[in-house]
Design a protein around this motif. Sequence first.
Motif, short mmCIF file in Angstrom:
data_model
loop_
_atom_site.label_atom_id
_atom_site.label_comp_id
_atom_site.label_asym_id
_atom_site.label_seq_id
_atom_site.Cartn_x
_atom_site.Cartn_y
_atom_site.Cartn_z
N PHE A 162 0.87 -1.18 0.00
CA PHE A 162 0.00 0.00 0.00
C PHE A 162 0.91 1.23 0.00
CE2 PHE A 162 -2.58 3.22 2.29
CZ PHE A 162 -3.71 3.23 1.47
N LYS A 163 0.85 2.01 -1.06
CA LYS A 163 1.81 3.10 -1.25
C LYS A 163 1.43 4.34 -0.46
CE LYS A 163 3.94 3.47 -5.19
NZ LYS A 163 4.30 3.72 -6.61
N ASN A 164 2.44 4.99 0.10
CA ASN A 164 2.19 6.26 0.78
C ASN A 164 2.52 7.44 -0.14
OD1 ASN A 164 5.03 6.99 1.00
ND2 ASN A 164 5.20 5.61 2.76
N ILE A 185 2.30 9.34 5.36
CA ILE A 185 0.86 9.11 5.32
C ILE A 185 0.44 8.86 3.87
CG2 ILE A 185 0.47 10.57 7.33
CD1 ILE A 185 -0.61 12.74 5.40
N THR A 186 -0.77 8.35 3.71
CA THR A 186 -1.37 8.20 2.38
C THR A 186 -2.65 9.01 2.35
OG1 THR A 186 -0.52 5.93 2.19
CG2 THR A 186 -2.29 6.58 0.68
N THR A 187 -2.79 9.88 1.37
CA THR A 187 -4.02 10.66 1.22
C THR A 187 -4.75 10.23 -0.05
OG1 THR A 187 -2.80 12.42 0.08
CG2 THR A 187 -3.13 12.69 2.44
N GLU A 214 -22.54 1.94 -1.69
CA GLU A 214 -23.05 3.31 -1.58
C GLU A 214 -22.63 4.14 -2.79
OE1 GLU A 214 -22.30 5.27 2.07
OE2 GLU A 214 -23.02 3.62 3.31
N VAL A 215 -23.57 4.80 -3.38
CA VAL A 215 -23.29 5.62 -4.57
C VAL A 215 -22.48 6.85 -4.20
CG1 VAL A 215 -24.31 6.95 -6.46
CG2 VAL A 215 -25.39 4.81 -5.72
N ASN A 216 -22.89 7.51 -3.12
CA ASN A 216 -22.25 8.76 -2.72
C ASN A 216 -21.23 8.51 -1.61
OD1 ASN A 216 -21.67 11.46 -2.59
ND2 ASN A 216 -23.49 12.02 -1.41
N ASN A 217 -20.08 7.98 -2.01
CA ASN A 217 -19.04 7.61 -1.05
C ASN A 217 -17.73 8.24 -1.49
OD1 ASN A 217 -17.45 6.40 0.90
ND2 ASN A 217 -17.39 4.41 -0.13
N SER A 218 -17.67 9.56 -1.48
CA SER A 218 -16.54 10.26 -2.09
C SER A 218 -15.88 11.25 -1.14
CB SER A 218 -17.00 10.99 -3.35
OG SER A 218 -18.04 11.90 -3.04
N SER A 219 -15.80 10.93 0.14
CA SER A 219 -15.07 11.81 1.05
C SER A 219 -13.58 11.65 0.79
CB SER A 219 -15.40 11.46 2.50
OG SER A 219 -14.84 10.21 2.85
N ASP A 220 -12.78 12.54 1.38
CA ASP A 220 -11.33 12.37 1.34
C ASP A 220 -10.95 11.36 2.42
OD1 ASP A 220 -11.24 14.23 -0.66
OD2 ASP A 220 -10.35 15.82 0.55
N PHE A 221 -9.76 10.78 2.27
CA PHE A 221 -9.29 9.79 3.24
C PHE A 221 -7.83 10.06 3.58
CE2 PHE A 221 -12.63 7.74 0.77
CZ PHE A 221 -13.44 7.21 1.76
N VAL A 222 -7.48 9.79 4.82
CA VAL A 222 -6.08 9.80 5.26
C VAL A 222 -5.80 8.49 5.98
CG1 VAL A 222 -4.40 10.82 6.83
CG2 VAL A 222 -5.81 12.30 5.43
N ILE A 223 -4.79 7.79 5.50
CA ILE A 223 -4.33 6.59 6.18
C ILE A 223 -2.98 6.95 6.78
CG2 ILE A 223 -3.68 4.17 5.94
CD1 ILE A 223 -5.92 5.91 3.35
N LEU A 224 -2.89 6.93 8.10
CA LEU A 224 -1.70 7.42 8.80
C LEU A 224 -0.48 6.52 8.58
CD1 LEU A 224 -3.39 8.40 12.18
CD2 LEU A 224 -2.69 9.96 10.34
#
Length: 299
Positions: A162-164, A185-187, A214-224
């Motif tokens: 999983f690339k950061n 982190i990975t954004t 879910e159709v509307n699943n487009s938030s931003d994400f941060v994986i620490l």
Amino acid sequence: MDFRKQKLSIAEAKEMDMVQYLSSLGHEPSKIRNNDYWYHSPLREENTASFKVNRKLNRWYDHGLGKGGNIIDFGIEYHGCSVGEFLKKLDGGFSFQKTIKNIPKIENASEHPLKIFKEVELSSYTLTSYLEQRKIPVEIATQYCREVHYELNAKSYYGIGFKNDSGGFEIRNPYFKASSSPKDITTVKNASDEVAVFEGFMDFLSFKSIRANEVNNSSDFVILNSLSLFEKARPFLESHKSIRLYLDNDGAGKKVVREALSNSKKYNDHSKLYQNHKDLNDWLVYIGKQQKKRLGNKL
């Protein structure tokens, strides 16, 4: 795509690295001398480390018991099972195992860093089976992960990568947990005004699996990728109107949540969703097992 194959063979099992396997069981060496890794015996209580693994030969010997052999000999001694049962458990993703820990820091680690020499599409049966054990659909994992082949201590391995944001990888397989440099982190950016935060990528993939329909699943994400990188992530996190925290239910995770909540009203703790479990993936695996039981009762 059909990822099924023949069951794990004795020859394949013997190729598995003993040091990595012992680490997956929670046993780390107390000292390392060249190819010899010395442990307090996993097979009995002792005060002085007298259990040795020669990593070059991939063989063990317990001086206190006067016994030794390969990983299969160890497995049947450690778990008290037959060869067939041990192979079945290995093939199923180490259901015997305790918490996976990082590979131990070795004395000459700077001379032998983890080096990635190839990354390809995620397709290995061992890795896809591991994902299925963690209740992660392969089609979701392949959107965010690669199959990385790497070298460590002059041996070659492969895992889910999983690339950061800096090009380094978090690496997982059924027997090993590590990362390649540089750590970051990975954004995942979707131009959203809200962001969801996870400690590790398995929890992120779990979230994506739960929300897959879910159709509307487009938030931003941060994986620490490490809880220690939370401060580094804060500027990006706090550029959003709403920050949803899905951190681990342990002391360290709860401490970060408390500090975040005291710093800004933007933060929201969502760990109650999996309050009786270590993390989001642990909860997802539990839910999957419960569903399987319910289906079984109906048949």
